[in-house]
Design a protein around this motif. Sequence first.
Motif, mmCIF file in Angstrom:
data_model
loop_
_atom_site.group_PDB
_atom_site.id
_atom_site.type_symbol
_atom_site.label_atom_id
_atom_site.label_comp_id
_atom_site.label_asym_id
_atom_site.label_seq_id
_atom_site.Cartn_x
_atom_site.Cartn_y
_atom_site.Cartn_z
ATOM 1 N N ASN A 31 -47.692 -7.403 51.008
ATOM 2 C CA ASN A 31 -46.393 -6.892 51.414
ATOM 3 C C ASN A 31 -45.826 -6.059 50.264
ATOM 4 O OD1 ASN A 31 -44.074 -6.370 52.807
ATOM 5 N ND2 ASN A 31 -43.441 -8.511 53.021
ATOM 6 N N ALA A 32 -44.760 -6.480 49.663
ATOM 7 C CA ALA A 32 -44.156 -5.688 48.581
ATOM 8 C C ALA A 32 -44.980 -5.788 47.300
ATOM 9 C CB ALA A 32 -42.733 -6.155 48.315
ATOM 10 N N THR A 51 -42.496 -1.288 49.335
ATOM 11 C CA THR A 51 -42.943 -2.119 50.450
ATOM 12 C C THR A 51 -44.277 -1.609 50.996
ATOM 13 O OG1 THR A 51 -41.866 -0.789 52.162
ATOM 14 C CG2 THR A 51 -40.525 -2.491 51.073
ATOM 15 N N SER A 52 -44.849 -2.351 51.897
ATOM 16 C CA SER A 52 -46.114 -1.936 52.503
ATOM 17 C C SER A 52 -45.948 -0.650 53.304
ATOM 18 C CB SER A 52 -46.655 -3.048 53.405
ATOM 19 O OG SER A 52 -45.701 -3.384 54.410
ATOM 20 N N GLY A 53 -44.729 -0.402 53.751
ATOM 21 C CA GLY A 53 -44.458 0.816 54.508
ATOM 22 C C GLY A 53 -44.084 2.004 53.655
ATOM 23 N N ILE A 68 -42.759 4.976 41.678
ATOM 24 C CA ILE A 68 -43.709 3.942 42.085
ATOM 25 C C ILE A 68 -44.448 4.408 43.327
ATOM 26 C CG2 ILE A 68 -42.026 2.685 43.518
ATOM 27 C CD1 ILE A 68 -43.392 0.072 42.565
ATOM 28 N N SER A 69 -45.735 4.109 43.380
ATOM 29 C CA SER A 69 -46.542 4.452 44.538
ATOM 30 C C SER A 69 -47.633 3.402 44.704
ATOM 31 C CB SER A 69 -47.152 5.848 44.390
ATOM 32 O OG SER A 69 -48.011 5.903 43.262
ATOM 33 N N ARG A 70 -48.332 3.448 45.823
ATOM 34 C CA ARG A 70 -49.387 2.466 46.050
ATOM 35 C C ARG A 70 -50.499 3.070 46.884
ATOM 36 N NH1 ARG A 70 -46.683 -2.442 49.204
ATOM 37 N NH2 ARG A 70 -48.849 -3.047 49.717
ATOM 38 N N ASP A 71 -51.680 2.517 46.709
ATOM 39 C CA ASP A 71 -52.846 2.876 47.502
ATOM 40 C C ASP A 71 -53.266 1.599 48.222
ATOM 41 O OD1 ASP A 71 -55.396 3.399 48.512
ATOM 42 O OD2 ASP A 71 -55.892 4.749 46.876
ATOM 43 N N ASN A 72 -52.921 1.494 49.491
ATOM 44 C CA ASN A 72 -53.178 0.259 50.220
ATOM 45 C C ASN A 72 -54.675 -0.014 50.376
ATOM 46 O OD1 ASN A 72 -50.434 -0.359 50.557
ATOM 47 N ND2 ASN A 72 -50.303 0.899 52.409
#
Length: 120
Positions: A31-32, A51-53, A68-72
Amino acid sequence: VQLQASGGGLVQPGGSLRLSCAASGRIFSINAMGWYRQAPGKQRELVAVITSGGSTNYADSVKGRFTISRDNAKNTVYLQMNSLKPEDTAVYYCNADVLSFGDSRYVKYWGQGTLVTVSS
């Protein structure tokens, strides 16, 4: 589940660094994900969360400078830090709310911390 943070180091004021934090293990869903920091003699504080979204939230002190960023697909969260100031010096910790295979609730895990020093 383990979180491995990397990317810290020594940088001059005005410089940039990019932190990474990869989660591994029996992960079904995350999730987060977020970054916190703790300066010497101070309490740990939130820097940024995503968040995941993809919704984000930042501490006022880093707005406009940090992203901040993410690579799911890689279970990885990043923190791009620009225009660094001496007051950004701290140990930076990542965390993630993880649902593991076979579990029924999310658990917050923490990385080991990576030191960022901003100094000339």
